[in-house]
Scaffold this motif. Sequence first.
Motif, short mmCIF file in Angstrom:
data_model
loop_
_atom_site.label_atom_id
_atom_site.label_comp_id
_atom_site.label_asym_id
_atom_site.label_seq_id
_atom_site.Cartn_x
_atom_site.Cartn_y
_atom_site.Cartn_z
N PHE A 25 0.83 -1.19 0.00
CA PHE A 25 0.00 0.00 0.00
C PHE A 25 0.87 1.25 0.00
O PHE A 25 1.89 1.30 0.66
CB PHE A 25 -0.89 0.04 1.25
CG PHE A 25 -1.82 -1.12 1.37
CD1 PHE A 25 -2.94 -1.21 0.57
CD2 PHE A 25 -1.58 -2.14 2.28
CE1 PHE A 25 -3.81 -2.29 0.68
CE2 PHE A 25 -2.43 -3.21 2.40
CZ PHE A 25 -3.55 -3.29 1.60
N ALA A 26 0.44 2.28 -0.71
CA ALA A 26 1.13 3.57 -0.66
C ALA A 26 0.79 4.28 0.64
O ALA A 26 1.58 5.06 1.15
CB ALA A 26 0.74 4.42 -1.86
N CYS A 27 -0.39 3.98 1.20
CA CYS A 27 -0.83 4.59 2.45
C CYS A 27 -0.52 3.64 3.61
O CYS A 27 -0.90 2.47 3.58
CB CYS A 27 -2.34 4.86 2.39
SG CYS A 27 -3.00 5.45 3.97
N ALA A 28 0.13 4.16 4.63
CA ALA A 28 0.51 3.33 5.79
C ALA A 28 -0.70 2.88 6.60
O ALA A 28 -0.59 1.96 7.41
CB ALA A 28 1.47 4.10 6.69
N PHE A 29 -1.86 3.50 6.41
CA PHE A 29 -3.05 3.16 7.19
C PHE A 29 -4.09 2.39 6.39
O PHE A 29 -5.16 2.09 6.90
CB PHE A 29 -3.67 4.44 7.77
CG PHE A 29 -2.73 5.16 8.69
CD1 PHE A 29 -2.56 4.75 10.00
CD2 PHE A 29 -1.99 6.23 8.23
CE1 PHE A 29 -1.68 5.39 10.84
CE2 PHE A 29 -1.10 6.88 9.06
CZ PHE A 29 -0.94 6.46 10.38
N ALA A 30 -3.80 2.06 5.15
CA ALA A 30 -4.78 1.43 4.26
C ALA A 30 -5.33 0.11 4.80
O ALA A 30 -6.52 -0.16 4.68
CB ALA A 30 -4.19 1.21 2.87
N ASN A 31 -4.48 -0.70 5.41
CA ASN A 31 -4.96 -2.00 5.90
C ASN A 31 -5.80 -1.87 7.17
O ASN A 31 -6.36 -2.85 7.63
CB ASN A 31 -3.80 -2.96 6.12
CG ASN A 31 -2.82 -2.50 7.16
OD1 ASN A 31 -2.78 -1.33 7.50
ND2 ASN A 31 -2.03 -3.41 7.66
N ARG A 32 -5.92 -0.66 7.72
CA ARG A 32 -6.75 -0.43 8.91
C ARG A 32 -7.91 0.52 8.65
O ARG A 32 -8.70 0.77 9.52
CB ARG A 32 -5.89 0.12 10.04
CG ARG A 32 -4.89 -0.89 10.52
CD ARG A 32 -4.05 -0.31 11.60
NE ARG A 32 -2.97 0.43 10.95
CZ ARG A 32 -2.12 1.21 11.58
NH1 ARG A 32 -2.22 1.39 12.85
NH2 ARG A 32 -1.17 1.83 10.93
N CYS A 33 -8.01 1.06 7.46
CA CYS A 33 -9.02 2.06 7.14
C CYS A 33 -10.27 1.38 6.59
O CYS A 33 -10.19 0.63 5.62
CB CYS A 33 -8.48 3.04 6.10
SG CYS A 33 -9.69 4.28 5.58
#
Length: 61
Positions: A25-33
Motif C-alpha cells: 500500500f502507498a498509504c501506511a493506514f490502508a490496511n486499517r481504514c
Amino acid sequence: MLLEALPENGLNCPGGYAPSIDKRFACAFANRCPQASGKCFETPEMVRVEQHNVRCHLYGA
C-alpha cells in the motif's frame, strides 16, 4: 478517524498505533481504514483540508 483513536480520547485504533509496514500500500493506514480501496496502492497528492495537509484519496480532487 485517526484523531478519534488517540488514547486520551478513550478509543483504540484497529491494528494498533504504529504505521503499517505492508509495502503493498502507498498509504501506511490502508490496511486499517474502513474506507480503503484499490486506489490506496497509489500515492495520493497532498491536499489541504481545513487547516491540515493530508495524503488521502478520499480528500483528493
